[in-house]
Design a protein around this motif. Structure first.
Motif, mmCIF file in Angstrom:
data_model
loop_
_atom_site.group_PDB
_atom_site.id
_atom_site.type_symbol
_atom_site.label_atom_id
_atom_site.label_comp_id
_atom_site.label_asym_id
_atom_site.label_seq_id
_atom_site.Cartn_x
_atom_site.Cartn_y
_atom_site.Cartn_z
ATOM 1 N N ALA B 131 0.835 -1.201 0.000
ATOM 2 C CA ALA B 131 0.000 0.000 0.000
ATOM 3 C C ALA B 131 0.866 1.246 0.000
ATOM 4 N N SER B 153 -4.711 6.836 -1.960
ATOM 5 C CA SER B 153 -5.004 5.863 -0.906
ATOM 6 C C SER B 153 -6.032 4.855 -1.372
ATOM 7 N N PHE B 154 -6.946 5.296 -2.254
ATOM 8 C CA PHE B 154 -7.916 4.351 -2.803
ATOM 9 C C PHE B 154 -7.195 3.224 -3.545
ATOM 10 N N VAL B 155 -6.333 3.603 -4.468
ATOM 11 C CA VAL B 155 -5.637 2.590 -5.269
ATOM 12 C C VAL B 155 -4.745 1.725 -4.383
ATOM 13 N N ALA B 157 -5.015 0.970 -1.184
ATOM 14 C CA ALA B 157 -5.783 0.008 -0.391
ATOM 15 C C ALA B 157 -6.387 -1.062 -1.281
ATOM 16 N N LEU B 158 -6.822 -0.635 -2.467
ATOM 17 C CA LEU B 158 -7.462 -1.580 -3.401
ATOM 18 C C LEU B 158 -6.528 -2.731 -3.733
ATOM 19 N N GLY B 197 -11.007 -5.886 -1.426
ATOM 20 C CA GLY B 197 -10.145 -4.725 -1.632
ATOM 21 C C GLY B 197 -10.928 -3.503 -2.055
ATOM 22 N N GLU B 200 -12.427 -2.137 1.052
ATOM 23 C CA GLU B 200 -11.326 -1.576 1.840
ATOM 24 C C GLU B 200 -10.871 -0.240 1.252
ATOM 25 N N ALA B 201 -10.806 -0.207 -0.085
ATOM 26 C CA ALA B 201 -10.313 0.996 -0.748
ATOM 27 C C ALA B 201 -11.257 2.167 -0.512
ATOM 28 N N THR B 204 -10.991 3.190 3.164
ATOM 29 C CA THR B 204 -9.704 3.816 3.460
ATOM 30 C C THR B 204 -9.635 5.219 2.874
ATOM 31 N N ALA B 205 -10.056 5.346 1.615
ATOM 32 C CA ALA B 205 -9.972 6.655 0.975
ATOM 33 C C ALA B 205 -10.849 7.658 1.709
#
Lengths: 253, 358
Positions: B131, B153-155, B157-158, B197, B200-201, B204-205
């Motif tokens: 990450a 952060s999206f990518v 976490a993804l 993911g 999560e993404a 997280t984002a």
């Protein structure tokens, strides 16, 4: 906070198992699990003997069987996985009750189930007979870096505080008419998580300053050094030693 | 995905244990630097590690209990590796997630004691490192705005979650005690975890976005984001001298890079994914993903089933899509890692302390 820092997994008591020093118990459980894991899966009876050994320890610790079994439920997801195994593993097929099962898969399922269950049971007995603080002291005694032990102890001590903070946020949200429904509520929940992080971090900064102002310089003073006599070590190690004997027999027979 | 005892054989468990111990040792040193922080001049950082990392670990522990409803009655929760890496830095992230796993193993019997090395390697090290590497790479190429931090952060976490699944599969291939074929494990694990993911993404984002909106100084990944200092000299705004290197960077290559990465990801992952996933498959995995509180375990345990349910629909195509995303992910990680390393090395002679300034 009425419960102090005793975690809800701990069962108060004064049994021979409770009275053993924590680092002896940690070492014993770890060695026991290592022995269990390295037992060949084709040997069925050693696992039964391991279970008897653990049952003996649980009996000595006066842990009711129902309590132990209930705590074993944490393993359920992997039980489900193990039960699927005979159907997905290729190899020689055996027919049981009209179902076509793979022999390899059955062995694999047995392996994961037996070893996993024994490992969980050993950990549960450890956690139910050892206080949290004692566990941390034991880890420190086993030469886990002291900073790691400190982080773990902060996590344990403030875990309840942070969880309660989260619960209060949830009450605040609900009292304002919020209801978590579907993906659209994620934004609100994520904002709560963000706020929770900020509060935790800022609390960490405050705790740090408070500690520094009381003379903290990176190491916690160890007030109650745990020590173990030779007899206590012998008693603790008797479990993995017995298991090792069984394991050796399992390999040779 | 908390691996129990006996799932991975003893030698591989021991090796992963050594890997985990080494990584934790390195992280201890790194965390001291990260948590020292730029804003507190008086502390050397050493004695700040324990309280701050401890509280962050408690936060991760708590936030894993925060349920995000997915659809009718099901919900998922955050795993937190990527979030920790972005919020407090990769070293502290590894440290905190490892401590959480250690405590879960000892106290809650969640994850075997001998499998602790596997669990830490997989869930603490892989997620945070992947990450953070992705995040750094993306932040480098994207324009320096808050929104790009959120996007990065999206990518990050993804891809961190399927990367963990990938590492788990690799460990399983080396030392799995059961004979489930590797390809099946791979398809099922990575397939399910790409969907996890996505959840999560998003979370997280959103969470990183929420923290950035309030205390941008707390977000480790956004430390370089502060606007360059301007001086008003004679009624005109003039860049303060220190901010010069940031302004001197060329913008065009960044844009090309960013667009390229996003396009590749979209093509490799989502397009093929939409091409193959029937409503059944989606529903099934959303259900898998949702099951309360122990999302990952359920995902793992149900995975062969998930495999079966998508098998006759588009196994090859789905697998292809996954492979595509993984390929792009790995390429981005390796590529941007090399890129970043080269850059740092080139920047090193210029100034003593580049990491925070750039």
């Amino acid at each position: 906070m009425g419960a102090g820092h005793s975690h809800r997994l701990y069962r108060h008591g004064h049994s021979p198992v409770h009275d053993l020093p924590p680092h002896c118990k940690l070492a014993a459980v770890f060695l026991f699990v290592v022995v269990v894991v390295s037992t060949p899966r084709e040997a069925m009876w050693p696992f039964a003997l391991y279970a008897v050994l653990l049952a003996g320890v649980a009996g000595a610790a006066r842990i009711p069987a129902g309590y132990l079994l209930k705590r074993l439920l944490i393993e359920i997801p992997f039980v489900a996985f193990a039960l699927l195994m005979p159907f997905v593993v290729p190899g020689e097929q055996v027919h049981v009750l009209g179902l076509s099962l793979s022999e390899n898969g059955l062995w694999g399922a047995w392996n994961v189930l037996a070893k996993g269950t024994l490992g969980v049971a050993a950990s549960v007995i450890l956690a139910s007979t050892t206080e949290l603080r004692a566990l941390l002291l034991g880890l420190q005694r086993l030469r886990l870096p002291s900073i790691l032990v400190q982080i773990a102890s902060f996590m344990i001590r403030y875990g309840d505080v942070i969880t309660d903070e989260m619960r209060r946020m949830s009450i605040a949200r609900r009292s304002r008419g919020f209801e978590a429904r579907g993906v659209r509520s994620w934004g609100v929940l994520a904002k709560s998580a963000g706020a929770l992080f900020i509060r935790s971090y800022e609390r960490g900064e405050r705790v740090h300053l408070a500690m520094v102002s009381r003379g903290y310089a990176g190491a916690m003073p160890v007030i109650d050094e745990v020590t173990a006599t030779r007899a206590q070590w012998t008693r603790a190690v008797s479990l993995p030693a017995a298991a090792l004997a069984v394991c050796v027999l399992g390999w040779t027979l | 995905m908390h691996v129990p005892d006996g799932f991975i054989n003893a030698p591989v468990s021991a090796v992963t244990g050594v890997v985990a111990a080494g990584a934790v040792a390195v992280s201890l040193r790194g965390a001291r630097r990260e948590l020292g922080g730029p804003s507190h001049a008086f502390s050397g950082g050493g004695e700040k590690t324990a309280p701050l990392a401890g509280l962050v670990a408690a936060f991760i522990f708590a936030v894993q209990m925060l349920n995000f409803p997915v659809a009718a009655g099901t919900s998922g929760h955050l795993l937190g590796g990527a979030l920790a890496a972005i919020l407090v830095g990769p070293y502290t992230g590894v440290l905190c997630v490892s401590v959480v796993l250690l405590m879960q193993g000892i106290l809650f019997a969640d994850g075997g004691l001998t499998a602790l090395g596997v669990n830490i390697t997989d869930m603490a090290i892989t997620t945070t490192v992947v990450a953070y590497a992705l995040f750094r790479g993306l932040v480098k190429v994207l324009p320096r705005t808050r929104r790009s931090i959120t996007a990065a952060s999206f990518v990050a976490a993804l891809l961190s979650v399927p990367a963990a699944a990938l590492v788990f599969t690799a460990i399983y291939a080396l030392g799995g005690t059961t004979d489930v074929p590797i390809t099946k494990v791979l398809t099922a694990m990575v397939g399910v975890h790409i969907l996890i993911g996505i959840g999560e993404a998003v979370i997280t984002a959103l969470t990183v976005g929420a923290v950035i909106a309030v205390r941008p100084d707390l977000v480790y990944g956004a430390r370089g984001l502060t606007a360059p200092l301007k001086l008003r000299v004679g009624g005109e705004l003039v860049d303060a001298p220190a901010a010069a290197p940031a302004a001197a960077r060329t913008r065009s290559t960044k844009k090309v890079w960013g667009i390229g990465i996003v396009t590749a990801l979209v093509l490799a992952g989502f397009v093929s994914f939409y091409a193959s996933a029937s409503p059944d498959g989606l529903e099934k995995v959303a259900h898998d993903k949702g099951i309360d509180a122990k999302t990952k375990q359920h995902a793992t345990s149900d995975s062969p089933l998930a495999d079966y349910s998508v098998k006759d629909i588009g196994d090859a195509r789905l697998a292809g899509g996954l492979a595509g995303v993984i390929g792009v992910g790995v390429t981005v990680v390796v590529g941007s890692g090399v890129f970043w390393a080269v850059r740092r090395r080139r920047a090193e002679p210029a100034s003593e302390r580049t990491p925070e300034a750039v």
